[in-house]
Design an enzyme around this catalytic site. Structure first.
Site, mmCIF file in Angstrom:
data_model
loop_
_atom_site.group_PDB
_atom_site.id
_atom_site.type_symbol
_atom_site.label_atom_id
_atom_site.label_comp_id
_atom_site.label_asym_id
_atom_site.label_seq_id
_atom_site.Cartn_x
_atom_site.Cartn_y
_atom_site.Cartn_z
ATOM 1 C CG ASP A 1 -1.997 0.950 1.242
ATOM 2 O OD1 ASP A 1 -2.025 1.808 0.344
ATOM 3 O OD2 ASP A 1 -2.846 0.879 2.148
ATOM 4 N N GLY B 1 -4.923 3.451 -8.178
ATOM 5 C CA GLY B 1 -5.097 3.683 -9.614
ATOM 6 C C GLY B 1 -4.141 4.703 -10.207
ATOM 7 C CG ASP C 1 -9.423 3.132 1.069
ATOM 8 O OD1 ASP C 1 -8.630 2.849 0.158
ATOM 9 O OD2 ASP C 1 -9.107 3.178 2.270
HETATM 10 C C1 GAL Z 1 -5.576 2.375 2.593
HETATM 11 C C2 GAL Z 1 -5.966 1.193 1.743
HETATM 12 C C3 GAL Z 1 -6.991 0.387 2.504
HETATM 13 C C4 GAL Z 1 -6.401 -0.069 3.818
HETATM 14 C C5 GAL Z 1 -5.859 1.119 4.591
HETATM 15 C C6 GAL Z 1 -5.073 0.678 5.822
HETATM 16 O O1 GAL Z 1 -4.638 3.130 1.921
HETATM 17 O O2 GAL Z 1 -6.479 1.630 0.513
HETATM 18 O O3 GAL Z 1 -7.414 -0.709 1.729
HETATM 19 O O4 GAL Z 1 -5.385 -0.986 3.567
HETATM 20 O O5 GAL Z 1 -5.008 1.905 3.806
HETATM 21 O O6 GAL Z 1 -4.532 1.737 6.537
#
Ligand code: GAL
Length: 677
Positions: free
Chosen positions: A406, A448, A469
């Site tokens: 991430d 994306g 998200d």
């Molecule tokens: C976001 C991600 C989520 C989740 C979250 C955790 O950036 O898109 O799916 O993993 O972080 O902090």
């Protein structure tokens, strides 16, 4: 006497005035005087006499005292019950929107009929006037949308008012729908479900559990297994290592006291993993930063006890918050970030990672973990920056099979990343993972950026998130489903990019109990029909099916959505060709996906606010001749059709069907399939 007459006259006049008063002339009802809480919108909350930012309402330099300040995509459902005469407002993008990113359309819909619309409104443009007759209208909808991208969609309905003669209007919430279970119960006899093709790297440990429904006890066998693999007759777990690359045609078998079943499985030993989209569970949307070892073990148990494993679900994935959080006051998140060798440590909520993955594997399931290429994850825990090699090795040693990577704080390393900079951390991790001595699927999570679908596979990814998200805001989920699902996939033509080994990922299945981000869980805000649309669309676009609600608290309806084998078959089709939007008519959309056996999965979606007949025309689908049509949610044949298939589809719902070439000559005229979900 005179006085008495006069008194009588006055009394009569007053009395007649009094009875006339309610109908004496329409009353003006300002929308901002109503309870605005049921208004659904993509961001923030609707404001009375203020913009969504809380600043005074202003459009094109002109201030307004009254009105509604909303944010796209917003829906105001006004229940008038025939008691109003006119609706009027001045609409536009609020001057405080910040920038001119948004292009907004406004619509006024009375009992399903568009009464007024304007499109293409930008920041700074003068307000446009709407003034429409609403006599007799029962339900009036005010919709502001900026399809595809809601950023800065500050949509004002300034001076919004109704001229009312009857009952006072009320702003209503989304309609209540019954959660009707369409998925039939699987038979008690054995049935083998899930993927028909499975990829593994040569020489690496292999685990594939035969997913089969039916009464237990059940015994399993597999014919023509490649050398190095064996099947456990009691658990159906196929394990071992294949040294020799190749495609192996295996026949899986399952038997119980009521019968037996078999099914073909192609095991492909080579360079490609994830030959079908991943199926599993992820902790984020229900447990967010409270995740623990016990939660993960309970999830693995529930994957088995709920029967989800029998439909092909295999991954049990921890999301953020398992590593140490620098500076945390909570001691259960503290500790040394890394050991003496620089290997990442888990926080005290995960006392023994190897023991945890052993537990998950012992159930015939696979384990997933999460980190960021930046120094910190999105929730502020330790990330992999400058420790990529060590962390990947540690994940492999711990026994993980899946990594979500991430972007998060990598933005600090590459604040305005070029395409090469966007790719760099993923390319690095992709190559490191490939060098480990076990198979690790890599999920790219960077929302994306840089059209990741064009290069995600090349850098070693097996899937990539296509947008932000989906559940970032609890009440925003219905809007996000349409925007990040339908609109992003159609506009960016994402069907061109996903395929075997590398999938577009629109985020998790947001069903059942989810975190409401306020310390509690709540049932998904999606209506039952929206939930059918959610799962159907994910299967049509060949998305990973990763459920992220509470797997230990599955109600029958949620489980029925997750466990329809004919619907899952669309997602897991071995051809691996993602579907796409084939036709659009206002709010009605037809999506279709080619399947390996020559048939086609077709979703007839109604994104509108009223039930509507959706037509799938053969000419739009590139078909000719007769087709047999099967309703996949109900698992029922609907007959043979020629030229088109129509279904009456409820608000935000879908009819999901499979069209197969009809062998016999088609005589039947197109039939109207009523009452589909
Ligand atoms: C976001 C991600 C989520 C989740 C979250 C955790 O950036 O898109 O799916 O993993 O972080 O902090």
């Amino acid at each position: 006497m005179k006085l008495t007459r006069l008194t009588l006259f006055a009394t009569l006049v007053l009395a007649s005035l009094a009875t006339q008063l309610p109908g004496a002339g329409p009353e003006t009802v300002w929308l901002s005087s109503l309870d605005l809480s049921p208004i659904v919108q993509g961001w923030g909350q609707a404001q009375a006499d203020k913009a969504v930012t809380g600043k005074p309402l202003a459009i094109g330099g002109k201030k307004f005292e009254r009105g509604l300040g909303t944010h796209t995509d917003s829906l105001v459902r006004l229940r008038l019950n025939g008691g109003a005469e006119r609706f009027s407002a001045m609409v536009g993008v609020d001057d405080a929107a910040g920038n001119d990113h948004a292009t907004i359309s406004f619509r006024v819909i009375g009992d399903g009929k568009v009464l007024w619309r304007t499109t293409g409104m930008k920041l700074g443009a003068a307000a446009r006037k709407v003034d429409v007759d609403v006599k007799g209208v029962k339900m009036l909808l005010l919709i502001a949308d900026s399809r595809g991208d809601i950023s800065y969609g500050h949509a004002d309905w300034a001076d919004a008012k109704l001229l009312v003669t009857g009952a006072r209007p009320v702003i209503a919430g989304p309609p209540q729908e019954d959660a009707i279970i369409l998925t039939p119960k699987p038979p008690r006899t054995p049935r083998i479900n899930g993927a028909r093709i499975f990829g593994v790297h040569p020489g690496h440990p292999c685990l594939f559990t035969i997913p089969a429904t039916g009464d237990r006890p059940m015994t399993f066998a597999a014919d023509h297994l490649p050398m190095g693999l064996t099947v456990d007759a009691q658990t159906g777990q196929i394990q071992g290592r294949i040294e020799k690359p190749g495609t192996y045609a295996v026949t899986l078998r399952a038997a119980n006291s009521l019968g037996k079943a078999k099914r073909k499985l192609r095991i492909v030993c080579g360079e490609t993993l994830a030959l079908t989209p991943h199926m599993g569970w992820n902790s984020w949307y229900v447990w967010e930063n409270h995740v623990t070892d016990k939660i993960m073990r309970d999830a693995a148990d529930a994957m088995v006890s709920s029967g989800m494993i029998n439909h092909g679900y295999q991954y049990v994935n921890i999301d953020d918050c398992w590593s140490v959080k620098p500076g945390a006051n909570d001691t259960s998140l503290g500790g040394e970030l890394r050991d003496a060798q620089g290997m990442v440590n888990a926080n005290p909520r995960f006392p023994d990672m190897k023991d945890l993955t052993d537990y998950i594997h012992s159930k015939g399931l696979k384990a997933g973990i999460y980190t960021s290429p930046g120094p910190l994850t999105c929730a502020g825990h330790v990330g992999a920056y400058q420790h990529e090699e060590q962390d990947a090795r540690r994940f492999a040693e711990w026994g993980y099979d899946f990594l979500k990577y991430d972007w998060c704080s990598y933005g600090r390393i590459a604040p305005k990343p070029s395409l090469a900079q966007m790719q760099e951390p993923y390319r690095l991790m992709g190559s490191i993972l490939r060098r480990q001595d076990r198979d690790l699927v890599l999920n790219l999570c960077q929302y994306g950026m840089g059209d990741v679908w064009k290069w995600g596979k090349e850098v070693g990814g097996h899937s990539w998130r296509t947008a932000g998200d989906l559940g970032g805001s609890f009440y925003g989920i219905p809007g996000a489903l349409f925007r990040d699902g339908f609109d992003v996939y159609a506009q960016k033509e994402l069907h061109k990019y996903g395929g075997p080994g590398a999938w577009n990922d629109p985020d998790y299945l947001l069903l059942g109990y989810l975190s409401n981000w306020k310390g509690a869980t709540a049932l998904t805000p999606l209506t039952p029909n929206e939930q059918y649309s959610h799962v159907s669309l994910w299967c049509l676009v060949a998305a990973p099916l990763i459920f992220s609600g509470d797997i230990t608290r599955l109600d029958d309806f949620t489980l029925s959505l997750l466990s329809n084998d004919e619907v899952i078959d669309v997602d897991q089709d071995p051809l691996g060709k993602p579907g796409r939007r084939m036709a659009i008519d206002g709010e009605l959309e037809v999506w279709a996906r080619d399947l390996e056996d020559g048939s086609m999965a077709v979703g007839l979606f109604n994104r509108g606010e009223e039930p509507a007949t959706v037509t799938a025309r053969w000419c739009d689908l590139g078909l000719k001749g007769g087709r047999t049509v099967r309703d996949l949610w109900r698992q029922q044949d609907l007959g043979r059709f020629n030229g088109e298939f129509k279904a009456l589809v409820p608000r935000h719902g879908v009819a999901l069907v499979r069209l197969a070439p009809a062998r016999a000559k088609v005589l039947a005229a197109p039939k109207f399939a009523e009452g589909l979900p």
